[in-house]
Design a protein around this motif. Structure first.
Motif, short mmCIF file in Angstrom:
data_model
loop_
_atom_site.label_atom_id
_atom_site.label_comp_id
_atom_site.label_asym_id
_atom_site.label_seq_id
_atom_site.Cartn_x
_atom_site.Cartn_y
_atom_site.Cartn_z
N ASP A 1 40.28 43.52 39.05
CA ASP A 1 39.99 42.65 37.90
C ASP A 1 41.17 42.63 36.93
O ASP A 1 41.99 43.56 36.89
CB ASP A 1 38.74 43.11 37.17
CG ASP A 1 37.47 42.81 37.95
OD1 ASP A 1 37.57 42.61 39.17
OD2 ASP A 1 36.41 42.78 37.34
N ALA A 2 41.22 41.58 36.12
CA ALA A 2 42.28 41.45 35.10
C ALA A 2 42.22 42.65 34.16
O ALA A 2 41.16 43.03 33.68
CB ALA A 2 42.11 40.17 34.31
N GLY A 3 43.36 43.28 33.93
CA GLY A 3 43.43 44.42 33.03
C GLY A 3 43.07 45.75 33.67
O GLY A 3 43.17 46.78 33.02
N SER A 4 42.64 45.73 34.92
CA SER A 4 42.26 46.98 35.58
C SER A 4 43.50 47.82 35.86
O SER A 4 44.58 47.30 36.10
CB SER A 4 41.55 46.68 36.91
OG SER A 4 41.31 47.90 37.61
N TRP A 5 43.31 49.11 35.85
CA TRP A 5 44.41 50.01 36.19
C TRP A 5 44.63 50.05 37.69
O TRP A 5 45.62 50.59 38.15
CB TRP A 5 44.11 51.42 35.71
CG TRP A 5 43.83 51.57 34.26
CD1 TRP A 5 44.15 50.69 33.26
CD2 TRP A 5 43.18 52.66 33.63
NE1 TRP A 5 43.73 51.17 32.05
CE2 TRP A 5 43.13 52.38 32.26
CE3 TRP A 5 42.63 53.84 34.09
CZ2 TRP A 5 42.56 53.25 31.34
CZ3 TRP A 5 42.06 54.70 33.18
CH2 TRP A 5 42.02 54.41 31.82
N GLY A 6 43.70 49.54 38.47
CA GLY A 6 43.79 49.59 39.92
C GLY A 6 43.48 50.99 40.41
O GLY A 6 43.16 51.90 39.64
N THR A 7 43.59 51.16 41.71
CA THR A 7 43.25 52.44 42.33
C THR A 7 44.18 53.55 41.85
O THR A 7 43.72 54.63 41.47
CB THR A 7 43.29 52.33 43.87
OG1 THR A 7 42.37 51.30 44.26
CG2 THR A 7 42.90 53.63 44.52
#
Length: 184
Positions: free
Chosen positions: A154-160
């Motif tokens: 998602d937008a703004g997510s830090w990712g895994t």
């Protein structure tokens, strides 16, 4: 608590977090959401009526004997968070997406900054540091888990990778708080 002891002595770090939190929140949000002034107007009088402001007089001496590992890890995390917050404010200024139009980027910048500030304040080793640090640890573990398992793309997510880093910071912070080592 000892008989005759003031409860304010255990709350000085939390009080400072509230003061810094209001300043950070207002500084980030007011330029984009003037209605945030209502929240500030409701919060400041309650904070100003706190009877033990003298507990913050020696705040500059709090880091003479910090929890060195907690301070190092928290400061490193704070540097990363500042970059993330600045990027979010940049997106808010750009105003080109639905999140910016709803002022979510400004909210995001504020909300990601405050747990890092809480961890830095906890590293001072002042009374109440374990509670403040433990709460910050729980927030970081939660945010990391959400970024890793729920909102990965998602937008703004830090990712895994960012989520795992957030959880790692939270676990490190929590371990220090649970061990309860005295300041170095």
């Amino acid at each position: 608590m000892l008989p005759g002891a003031r409860p304010a002595a255990d709350a000085a770090a939390a009080l400072l977090l509230l003061v810094v939190g209001i300043v950070v929140a207002a500084g980030i949000n007011l330029p984009f959401a003037p209605g945030f002034a209502i929240i500030v107007a409701l919060t400041v009088p309650a904070l100003a009526s706190y009877p033990f402001w003298s507990e913050l007089r020696n705040v500059t001496s709090w880091w003479r004997r910090p929890h060195v590992v907690m301070l190092a890890v928290s400061a490193t995390t704070a540097v990363v968070v500042i970059v993330v917050a600045v990027l979010a404010v940049g997106r808010q200024i750009g105003g080109g997406d639905a999140a910016a139009q709803a002022n979510w980027w400004a909210d995001y910048a504020e909300h990601v900054s405050l747990p890092a500030i809480a961890a830095l304040l906890a590293s001072s080793g002042q009374p109440g540091w374990r509670l403040l640090g433990g709460l910050a640890a729980a927030v970081w573990i939660y945010l990391g888990a959400v970024a890793t398992f729920v909102l990965t793309d998602d937008a703004g997510s830090w990712g895994t990778a960012g989520g795992l880093a957030g959880m790692g910071f939270g676990l490190t912070l929590g371990t220090i708080c649970l061990r309860g080592d005295t300041a170095a």
